[in-house]
Enzyme design. Structure first.
Site, PDB file in Angstrom:
ATOM      1  CB  ILE A   1      -0.920   0.021   1.237  1.00 41.58           C
ATOM      2  CG1 ILE A   1      -1.703  -1.295   1.345  1.00 41.58           C
ATOM      3  CG2 ILE A   1      -1.862   1.206   1.174  1.00 41.58           C
ATOM      4  CD1 ILE A   1      -2.615  -1.364   2.555  1.00 41.58           C
TER       5      ILE A   1
ATOM      6  CE  LYS B   1       3.325  -4.450   9.938  1.00 43.51           C
ATOM      7  NZ  LYS B   1       2.334  -5.538   9.732  1.00 43.51           N
TER       8      LYS B   1
END
Lengths: 427, 427
Positions: free
Chosen positions: A135, A203
């Site tokens: 992504i 993340k």
């Protein structure tokens, strides 16, 4: 233009990079003008398959061979883990060698430091593959939303946990679903890192540092999915919801709230339909409103594709004597204690099948300012009733405190209660 | 680094650009190193508010003032429509002046030509704002998926139609929903352009040219939403679906199938939950699999944000004497006749309440190789029954032919039948 790279690590992602470089060298050159030349490949346990090794690339098992090679423009770090990756990346950046990495652990721990080092040496650092695989979220933040100020990031950042919850929503028990995720190759070497929320928290830390331009030190708050049962997914469905492991960072009153937690999401939200090993991130900003990016969160080729886009990005900068975009040194936004935030809640108590239990639970909740929205008695097994409750908005600390008191009352409950947030809003 | 721009057009998006440049000049400079200096602003009917005009920017109503200004690095074309935008963009690119545009009409018509002109003159051309507003889809295609070969793009590209369908799914009639979209400012000047699918078809043409590197001439196939009723949305819901106006381009056997059509989507798909004026696009590619980008498809600030990201992108290239990425001249992939594609279908017939009608309809369908999956009799008004039917996969041409025959049989039906595709797969 030709750029020399060194690849550190030939596991899943490293092999993926070699595969794409082999099959798409001409595509990349035609589209971007960049010719990627692999000078050296470091492997650790398993020598890469010979057909993947580009002609002229030297194989080695000594890190120093790559650090000392004066001809390498970009070091691609794909060994993962904290050490020796951290030492190698620090040294390379310090020498002015640009780095592409997909290593979330070192970035969550040391990104502010890397930015300082890179700002001094003039090296470039890119890490699209570290968060949400293919992504293009880092590119969106850095190149597309250049005039946007962000207020929150919200999404699903761990593919394994999402895969497990998807299978559980179909009735599969947690342990079977996790075993299947491992078999399918989604899970980390230690799957506890996935299902505890700690992988998503790393993340999220990287994402939050980027969008809010702030340093974050220490681990973010993380609650996992290990206590959730397939029954909970069924009960959530009765409430018009599914359960997702949510990572959220948002600014409120000049402070940063950030954490990972499982939550009920209504089926009316797009995020409730992001299934299997996929990742998705909402970014909310002032000009652009809500943007959602969804895709493969991990895997050999998706992550390798992100890594290669970073290599090209840096190559175009290096080879054009381009003025490097300014590297801003992070400021420090104070963190909000996650327990001070508020939410609606879903709670599953395992209570004894006796008169007056609900009144006592309600009493404890009332003492903690938690107001009940609904109660349902679910299945009874061996005299223990699953009591599912939803609440109006309450402080996380109050909710946890009340459940701790209830759970310690042996005359009320058998086993630990499960507390999940109910999220209505994406953002 | 400082870049001089001229802004053509001061309507919704032009004003948005001036607003963001006013409020975010420092943010943009800090993040990217680019200082955007507005030299000239062309307005047509309405002079921009004085507080939005940057100091030193000259206002004009003569296009030539911008074309003849030798100091303008980037022309930002925001007047929309074919003429004079096409002539101005052609002239600017021919002179070697870089262009940012959000004008889907000229790009759908002339993108292959612009690329040829730009390749000769060395000018840059960017158009992130032309397709799906603030969604960074062009950047993703050009900078992130540099090693990916695409097989399809699939999504919702018209905010007005999506807003109308969302309201209709709540029971509102088409005309009221469209009036509301106009009131909220989503609709084009001529809303027929939105609801006929032609706006989405222009955006799809641009998207398809980019991802497949092919020229497309002429309008793509477009079916609109004007014949859909709120009842159809209710019937679709009974089938576990909602209705969306879908734009799809995909490669099959070396040919390109591309078109816009309303379709039933199951609620289990994320796209079914992209509501209101939002846009969303799935990109399917070999390395990265499926990626979905979702966001505001239009609007003053979202589109302006995309335009400014393009200005910065070109500025960084211009000011660094960067080697321009190679401009590939489009090849020409042959188009598939959209009527030759196959799909499952939803059909609503308005039939007379008589014996034997279904048998006769089934006979016509059978003659056209259309196989019935399910039939439901819905409400009856004044002797006319709404008969809802779903089919197994059938050729679009066969479906349309059979319905044309049925619709022309006055002893069978009253009024036009509605034919919608049923899409199961996203991609």
């Amino acid at each position: 233009m030709r750029v020399n790279i060194g690849i550190l690590g030939c596991g899943c992602v490293g092999s993926g990079v070699l595969k794409i470089l082999k099959s798409k060298a001409e595509t990349i050159r035609n589209r971007t003008g960049v010719e990627i030349n692999v000078r050296r490949i470091l492997y650790r346990s398993r020598r890469p398959a010979q057909e993947l090794v580009p002609p002229g690339a030297a194989l080695t098992q000594a890190y120093g061979d790559l650090l000392d090679d004066g001809e390498i423009d970009i070091l691609v770090e794909l060994i993962g883990g904290l050490s020796p990756a951290h030492e190698i990346v620090s040294a390379a950046l310090g020498n002015g060698t640009s780095v592409v990495t997909a290593n979330k652990a070192i970035l969550a721990g040391y990104l502010p430091e890397y930015r300082r080092i890179a700002a001094e040496s003039g090296a470039n650092l890119e890490f699209e593959g570290a968060v949400a695989g293919s992504i293009p979220i880092m590119a969106a933040i850095k190149s597309s939303f250049v005039a946007d100020d962000f207020s929150s990031a919200y999404g699903i950042l761990n593919g394994t946990a999402n895969y497990v919850l998807t299978r559980m929503s179909e009735g599969m028990p947690f342990s079977d679903a996790l075993a299947l995720a491992q078999k399918r190759g989604f899970a980390e070497a230690d799957p506890a890192f996935d299902v505890s929320g700690r992988d998503a928290a790393q993340k999220l830390a990287i994402l939050a540092m980027l969008i809010f331009n702030t340093g974050i030190s220490g681990d973010l708050h993380a609650e996992g999915i290990t206590d959730i049962t397939a029954d909970d997914l069924a009960y959530a469905r009765d409430l018009g919801c599914t359960v997702k492991l949510i990572a959220k960072a948002s600014l409120a009153g000049g402070r940063l709230g950030a954490g990972v937690y499982p939550a009920l999401l209504p089926f009316s939200s797009a995020l409730a339909h992001i299934n299997n090993e996929n990742n998705a991130v909402y970014l909310r900003s002032d000009n652009s409103g809500d943007a959602l990016l969804f895709g493969k969160g991990a895997g050999e080729l998706p992550t390798a594709s992100a890594v290669i886009s970073d290599v090209v990005r840096i190559a175009l900068r290096l080879k054009s004597q381009s003025a490097k975009p300014p590297v801003s040194i992070f400021k420090q936004i104070p963190l909000i204690d996650p327990l001070e935030l508020s939410s609606r809640f879903y709670i599953r108590y395992s209570v004894l099948d006796k008169v007056g239990i609900l009144a006592r639970i309600a009493g404890v909740l009332g003492n903690h300012n938690v107001s009940i929205a609904g109660v349902w008695q679910k299945n009874t097994v061996a005299g223990v009733v699953s009591l599912v409750m939803t609440t109006h908005s309450a402080r996380v600390r109050d909710m946890f405190d009340s459940v701790r008191i209830i759970d310690s009352s042996n005359d009320l409950v058998r086993g630990k209660s499960l507390v999940l947030r109910i999220d209505d809003l994406e953002g």
